[in-house]
Structures are given as structure tokens and as C-alpha cells.
Design an enzyme around this catalytic site. Structure first.
Site, PDB file in Angstrom:
ATOM      1  N   TRP A   1      -2.229 102.886  32.087  1.00  0.00           N
ATOM      2  CA  TRP A   1      -1.304 103.896  31.543  1.00  0.00           C
ATOM      3  C   TRP A   1      -0.115 104.141  32.464  1.00  0.00           C
ATOM      4  O   TRP A   1      -0.242 104.115  33.690  1.00  0.00           O
ATOM      5  CB  TRP A   1      -2.051 105.213  31.363  1.00  0.00           C
ATOM      6  CG  TRP A   1      -3.005 105.172  30.212  1.00  0.00           C
ATOM      7  CD1 TRP A   1      -4.143 104.413  30.126  1.00  0.00           C
ATOM      8  CD2 TRP A   1      -2.904 105.891  28.992  1.00  0.00           C
ATOM      9  NE1 TRP A   1      -4.747 104.635  28.924  1.00  0.00           N
ATOM     10  CE2 TRP A   1      -4.024 105.533  28.200  1.00  0.00           C
ATOM     11  CE3 TRP A   1      -1.987 106.820  28.485  1.00  0.00           C
ATOM     12  CZ2 TRP A   1      -4.241 106.066  26.931  1.00  0.00           C
ATOM     13  CZ3 TRP A   1      -2.207 107.355  27.221  1.00  0.00           C
ATOM     14  CH2 TRP A   1      -3.322 106.974  26.464  1.00  0.00           C
TER      15      TRP A   1
ATOM     16  N   PRO B   1       2.668 103.017  33.919  1.00  0.00           N
ATOM     17  CA  PRO B   1       2.767 102.308  35.206  1.00  0.00           C
ATOM     18  C   PRO B   1       3.845 102.861  36.146  1.00  0.00           C
ATOM     19  O   PRO B   1       3.632 102.941  37.363  1.00  0.00           O
ATOM     20  CB  PRO B   1       3.117 100.878  34.781  1.00  0.00           C
ATOM     21  CG  PRO B   1       2.571 100.751  33.395  1.00  0.00           C
ATOM     22  CD  PRO B   1       2.735 102.109  32.769  1.00  0.00           C
TER      23      PRO B   1
ATOM     24  N   HIS C   1       3.261  94.159  28.705  1.00  0.00           N
ATOM     25  CA  HIS C   1       2.813  95.395  29.361  1.00  0.00           C
ATOM     26  C   HIS C   1       3.937  95.952  30.246  1.00  0.00           C
ATOM     27  O   HIS C   1       4.509  95.204  31.050  1.00  0.00           O
ATOM     28  CB  HIS C   1       1.575  95.074  30.226  1.00  0.00           C
ATOM     29  CG  HIS C   1       1.159  96.194  31.116  1.00  0.00           C
ATOM     30  ND1 HIS C   1       0.816  97.438  30.631  1.00  0.00           N
ATOM     31  CD2 HIS C   1       1.041  96.275  32.480  1.00  0.00           C
ATOM     32  CE1 HIS C   1       0.520  98.232  31.658  1.00  0.00           C
ATOM     33  NE2 HIS C   1       0.641  97.547  32.775  1.00  0.00           N
TER      34      HIS C   1
ATOM     35  N   HIS D   1       3.228  96.890  23.442  1.00  0.00           N
ATOM     36  CA  HIS D   1       2.955  98.328  23.505  1.00  0.00           C
ATOM     37  C   HIS D   1       2.129  98.749  22.292  1.00  0.00           C
ATOM     38  O   HIS D   1       2.531  99.618  21.532  1.00  0.00           O
ATOM     39  CB  HIS D   1       4.241  99.154  23.560  1.00  0.00           C
ATOM     40  CG  HIS D   1       5.054  98.958  24.790  1.00  0.00           C
ATOM     41  ND1 HIS D   1       5.604 100.012  25.503  1.00  0.00           N
ATOM     42  CD2 HIS D   1       5.449  97.843  25.422  1.00  0.00           C
ATOM     43  CE1 HIS D   1       6.289  99.533  26.524  1.00  0.00           C
ATOM     44  NE2 HIS D   1       6.208  98.218  26.494  1.00  0.00           N
ATOM     45  N   CYS D   2       0.986  98.135  22.145  1.00  0.00           N
ATOM     46  CA  CYS D   2       0.053  98.509  21.070  1.00  0.00           C
ATOM     47  C   CYS D   2      -1.021  99.407  21.661  1.00  0.00           C
ATOM     48  O   CYS D   2      -1.570  99.101  22.718  1.00  0.00           O
ATOM     49  CB  CYS D   2      -0.574  97.240  20.488  1.00  0.00           C
ATOM     50  SG  CYS D   2      -2.107  97.546  19.621  1.00  0.00           S
ATOM     51  N   LYS D   3      -1.290 100.512  21.003  1.00  0.00           N
ATOM     52  CA  LYS D   3      -2.213 101.509  21.555  1.00  0.00           C
ATOM     53  C   LYS D   3      -3.687 101.155  21.350  1.00  0.00           C
ATOM     54  O   LYS D   3      -4.555 101.864  21.841  1.00  0.00           O
ATOM     55  CB  LYS D   3      -1.961 102.880  20.914  1.00  0.00           C
ATOM     56  CG  LYS D   3      -0.564 103.411  21.078  1.00  0.00           C
ATOM     57  CD  LYS D   3      -0.343 103.990  22.460  1.00  0.00           C
ATOM     58  CE  LYS D   3       1.029 104.626  22.567  1.00  0.00           C
ATOM     59  NZ  LYS D   3       1.554 104.656  23.904  1.00  0.00           N
ATOM     60  N   GLN D   4      -3.976 100.111  20.571  1.00  0.00           N
ATOM     61  CA  GLN D   4      -5.387  99.787  20.318  1.00  0.00           C
ATOM     62  C   GLN D   4      -5.884  98.696  21.255  1.00  0.00           C
ATOM     63  O   GLN D   4      -5.115  97.813  21.654  1.00  0.00           O
ATOM     64  CB  GLN D   4      -5.557  99.296  18.881  1.00  0.00           C
ATOM     65  CG  GLN D   4      -5.241 100.341  17.842  1.00  0.00           C
ATOM     66  CD  GLN D   4      -5.343  99.770  16.433  1.00  0.00           C
ATOM     67  OE1 GLN D   4      -6.415  99.433  15.955  1.00  0.00           O
ATOM     68  NE2 GLN D   4      -4.207  99.669  15.766  1.00  0.00           N
TER      69      GLN D   4
ATOM     70  N   ASN E   1       4.254 117.676  31.911  1.00  0.00           N
ATOM     71  CA  ASN E   1       3.217 116.933  32.630  1.00  0.00           C
ATOM     72  C   ASN E   1       2.676 117.724  33.811  1.00  0.00           C
ATOM     73  O   ASN E   1       1.565 118.228  33.781  1.00  0.00           O
ATOM     74  CB  ASN E   1       3.780 115.586  33.113  1.00  0.00           C
ATOM     75  CG  ASN E   1       4.069 114.621  31.968  1.00  0.00           C
ATOM     76  OD1 ASN E   1       3.363 114.606  30.966  1.00  0.00           O
ATOM     77  ND2 ASN E   1       5.106 113.809  32.109  1.00  0.00           N
TER      78      ASN E   1
ATOM     79  N   ASP F   1      -7.387  88.874  28.064  1.00  0.00           N
ATOM     80  CA  ASP F   1      -8.802  88.512  28.159  1.00  0.00           C
ATOM     81  C   ASP F   1      -9.601  89.780  27.840  1.00  0.00           C
ATOM     82  O   ASP F   1      -9.076  90.670  27.164  1.00  0.00           O
ATOM     83  CB  ASP F   1      -9.129  87.867  29.516  1.00  0.00           C
ATOM     84  CG  ASP F   1      -8.838  88.788  30.686  1.00  0.00           C
ATOM     85  OD1 ASP F   1      -8.647  90.004  30.467  1.00  0.00           O
ATOM     86  OD2 ASP F   1      -8.804  88.303  31.831  1.00  0.00           O
TER      87      ASP F   1
HETATM   88  O1  0FX Z   1       4.298 102.513  24.611  1.00  0.00           O
HETATM   89  P1  0FX Z   1       4.298 103.093  25.973  1.00  0.00           P
HETATM   90  O2  0FX Z   1       5.559 102.892  26.702  1.00  0.00           O
HETATM   91  O3  0FX Z   1       3.140 102.435  26.896  1.00  0.00           O
HETATM   92  C1  0FX Z   1       1.799 102.923  26.935  1.00  0.00           C
HETATM   93  C2  0FX Z   1       1.119 102.582  28.267  1.00  0.00           C
HETATM   94  O4  0FX Z   1       1.845 103.106  29.372  1.00  0.00           O
HETATM   95  C3  0FX Z   1       0.989 101.090  28.418  1.00  0.00           C
HETATM   96  O5  0FX Z   1       0.279 100.794  29.587  1.00  0.00           O
HETATM   97  C4  0FX Z   1       0.246 100.527  27.225  1.00  0.00           C
HETATM   98  N1  0FX Z   1       0.164  99.099  27.343  1.00  0.00           N
HETATM   99  C5  0FX Z   1       0.954 100.945  25.941  1.00  0.00           C
HETATM  100  C6  0FX Z   1       0.196 100.510  24.740  1.00  0.00           C
HETATM  101  O6  0FX Z   1       1.073 102.384  25.864  1.00  0.00           O
HETATM  102  O7  0FX Z   1       3.804 104.601  25.935  1.00  0.00           O
HETATM  103  P2  0FX Z   1       4.352 105.917  25.283  1.00  0.00           P
HETATM  104  O8  0FX Z   1       5.457 105.642  24.316  1.00  0.00           O
HETATM  105  O9  0FX Z   1       3.156 106.679  24.811  1.00  0.00           O
HETATM  106  O10 0FX Z   1       4.937 106.705  26.530  1.00  0.00           O
HETATM  107  C7  0FX Z   1       6.136 106.312  27.140  1.00  0.00           C
HETATM  108  C8  0FX Z   1       6.308 107.079  28.417  1.00  0.00           C
HETATM  109  O11 0FX Z   1       6.369 108.467  28.133  1.00  0.00           O
HETATM  110  C9  0FX Z   1       5.158 106.930  29.404  1.00  0.00           C
HETATM  111  O12 0FX Z   1       5.313 105.765  30.240  1.00  0.00           O
HETATM  112  C10 0FX Z   1       5.255 108.193  30.218  1.00  0.00           C
HETATM  113  C11 0FX Z   1       5.868 109.193  29.232  1.00  0.00           C
HETATM  114  N2  0FX Z   1       4.865 110.171  28.779  1.00  0.00           N
HETATM  115  C12 0FX Z   1       4.229 110.019  27.585  1.00  0.00           C
HETATM  116  C13 0FX Z   1       3.296 110.945  27.187  1.00  0.00           C
HETATM  117  C14 0FX Z   1       2.569 110.813  25.849  1.00  0.00           C
HETATM  118  C15 0FX Z   1       4.588 111.240  29.622  1.00  0.00           C
HETATM  119  O13 0FX Z   1       5.184 111.349  30.718  1.00  0.00           O
HETATM  120  N3  0FX Z   1       3.663 112.168  29.220  1.00  0.00           N
HETATM  121  C16 0FX Z   1       2.997 112.063  28.037  1.00  0.00           C
HETATM  122  O14 0FX Z   1       2.153 112.966  27.708  1.00  0.00           O
END
Ligand code: 0FX
Length: 231
Positions: A91, A93, A81, A62-65, A209, A112
Site C-alpha cells: 500500500w 508506496p 505497481h 492499480h487493481c484493488k483485487q 490521515n 506470482d
Molecule cells: O490506485 P492507487 O494509487 O494504488 C493502491 C496501492 O497503493 C497500490 O499498492 C496497489 N497496487 C493499488 C491497487 O492500490 O490507490 P488509491 O487511488 O486508493 O490512492 C492513491 C493515493 O491516495 C495513495 O497512494 C495515498 C492516498 N490516500 C488514499 C487513501 C484512500 C491516502 O493518503 N489516504 C487514504 O485514505
């Protein structure tokens, strides 16, 4: 053995990795993106060459870069992922799984030059339940990811992991796709099932959302579902 770099911007994954690695004698460092504040903050594209020389394996959990192609070529880079490749790449999933009936879960794969793409080391499907919202489904995926480290990390390190290629490109969802999912047109015609799925796909407290616009005031009105199953 060159050390491993674990890169994460997600608190639950970062804490889970730290506790999993506590009794392992694998040399490793932690990194995160600027602003995440979880570990040493690294702007990957600025130091990609150094990282490629310094580390024997880079794990992105879960790295944003985005990882530059030069880094992915220089050193094995593995991505954890929270989606089921190739169905739900990109994003949020679980949101697209609920809205579009796609598979979700988590996937561990070699990186890749495309996002959430590349040979698959391990993946697990997490089935959506009728009462799931984006939040409840996400929480189960995250728990499964944290519980999975022992299923793939040792195999990666001792060279016994095998891979499978994804069958096709599947679906990549962008943040713009998610924004489109969140915009409701009160005059849209469809089944209640479709609207239920789209509403629960965008329900994740405390995020605002889903919305529609009040034409009189011009203001957006935000919607979030609260779902309960009887005892
Ligand atoms: O770290 P992460 O769980 O995962 C995200 C991407 O979904 C993933 O495909 C990518 N590989 C990774 C680097 O970043 O994301 P998060 O902590 O920003 O968000 C977690 C959950 O929160 C997301 O699945 C849905 C929800 N969310 C988040 C935001 C910022 C929302 O519903 N609305 C939002 O505005």
C-alpha cells in the site's frame, strides 16, 4: 491472438491506457472492480477460470483485487505497481518511501502468488525531493506510469521483453502499517527530521490521515502539511 484484459480501478491510469490503446489494433477489453465504475465490473475470483481461458494476457494497473494463484498460473498476468520493488511493495508506496527513506517509483512485473512480487519487466525510480508530500510525489509517479505504456506493452506483446528477479523480499506494507504511520503520540521523542518525514508521508489532500487524540475531548485532531518552496 487471444485478447488482452486491462484491469484498473484508478481513473488517471484507466484514461491514460485508453488513450494509449486508441490507435493500436490489439484486441482488448477493460475491466474494473465492483464499485469502481470505470469499465465492466468483474469480481475476479468468481470468474478466474473463465478469464484464464478467454484472455492471452491480463494487465493489472492499480487493481484493488488480489489475483488468485490459479489465474496467475493459467495466463501471464502483469502488474503495474506504483512502488519500487522490492523496496516498497504494498500500500501507498510513496508514504513509506518518505517516512522510511525507501526507494519509490513504479514497477512492471509478472505476478506470482505474492503481492507486488515476481520477475521485473521494467522499473523506474522517482526520487523524492525535500519538499515532497505524499501527494506531490504520488502525482509524479502516476504521470511517469501513464507515460510508460509504450516502453513495456509492445515488448510484452511481441515477446521481446526481458525480466530480472528481485534480489530479496524487500518490504511489504499493509493498510495496517499505514494506519500505524498515521497515529501520532505527542510525547514521542525523536528528531524533527523524523517527524517532518512522517507528517509529509501522510499528507495527501483531502484525506484525513495523520492524527493525535485530544485527551480532554477524546476527539482525534487531524494534521496535514502544506509545504512551499520559495520562488
Ligand atoms: O490506485 P492507487 O494509487 O494504488 C493502491 C496501492 O497503493 C497500490 O499498492 C496497489 N497496487 C493499488 C491497487 O492500490 O490507490 P488509491 O487511488 O486508493 O490512492 C492513491 C493515493 O491516495 C495513495 O497512494 C495515498 C492516498 N490516500 C488514499 C487513501 C484512500 C491516502 O493518503 N489516504 C487514504 O485514505
Amino acid at each position: 491472438m487471444r485478447p488482452i484484459l486491462f484491469f484498473s480501478d484508478n481513473r488517471a491510469i484507466f484514461d491514460g491506457l485508453k488513450s494509449y490503446l486508441a490507435d493500436k489494433d490489439w484486441p482488448h477489453d477493460f475491466g474494473c472492480s465492483p464499485g469502481s465504475g470505470l469499465a465492466r465490473e468483474i469480481r475476479i475470483r468468481d470468474v478466474a477460470d473463465d478469464l484464464g481461458r478467454q484472455y492471452g494476457l491480463i494487465v493489472s494497473a492499480h487493481c484493488k483485487q488480489l489475483f488468485p494463484a490459479s489465474l496467475v498460473r493459467a495466463v501471464p498476468c502483469v502488474n503495474l505497481h506504483p512502488g519500487f520493488n522490492p523496496d516498497t511493495r504494498g500500500w501507498y508506496p510513496q508514504s513509506f518511501a518518505l517516512a522510511r527513506g525507501l526507494k519509490v517509483g513504479f514497477t512492471v512485473h509478472f505476478m506470482d502468488d505474492q503481492i507486488d512480487h515476481g520477475p521485473i519487466i521494467l522499473q523506474r525510480e522517482i526520487k523524492a525531493r525535500p519538499e515532497d508530500t505524499s501527494k506531490t510525489l504520488y502525482d509524479r509517479i502516476l504521470a511517469a506510469e501513464v507515460a510508460s505504456f509504450g516502453d513495456w506493452l509492445p515488448k510484452l506483446l511481441d515477446g521481446t521483453c526481458t525480466v530480472e528477479l528481485p534480489l530479496d523480499a524487500g518490504n511489504y506494507h499493509s493498510r495496517a502499517d499505514f494506519d500505524a504511520l498515521c497515529e501520532f503520540d505527542l510525547d514521542e521523542i525523536g528528531t524533527f527530521r523524523d517527524f517532518y518525514n512522517r507528517l509529509r508521508a501522510t499528507s495527501f489532500a483531502p484525506f484525513r490521515n495523520a492524527w493525535f487524540r485530544d485527551l480532554e475531548t477524546g476527539k482525534r485532531i487531524f494534521l496535514r502539511l502544506d509545504v512551499e518552496t520559495e520562488d
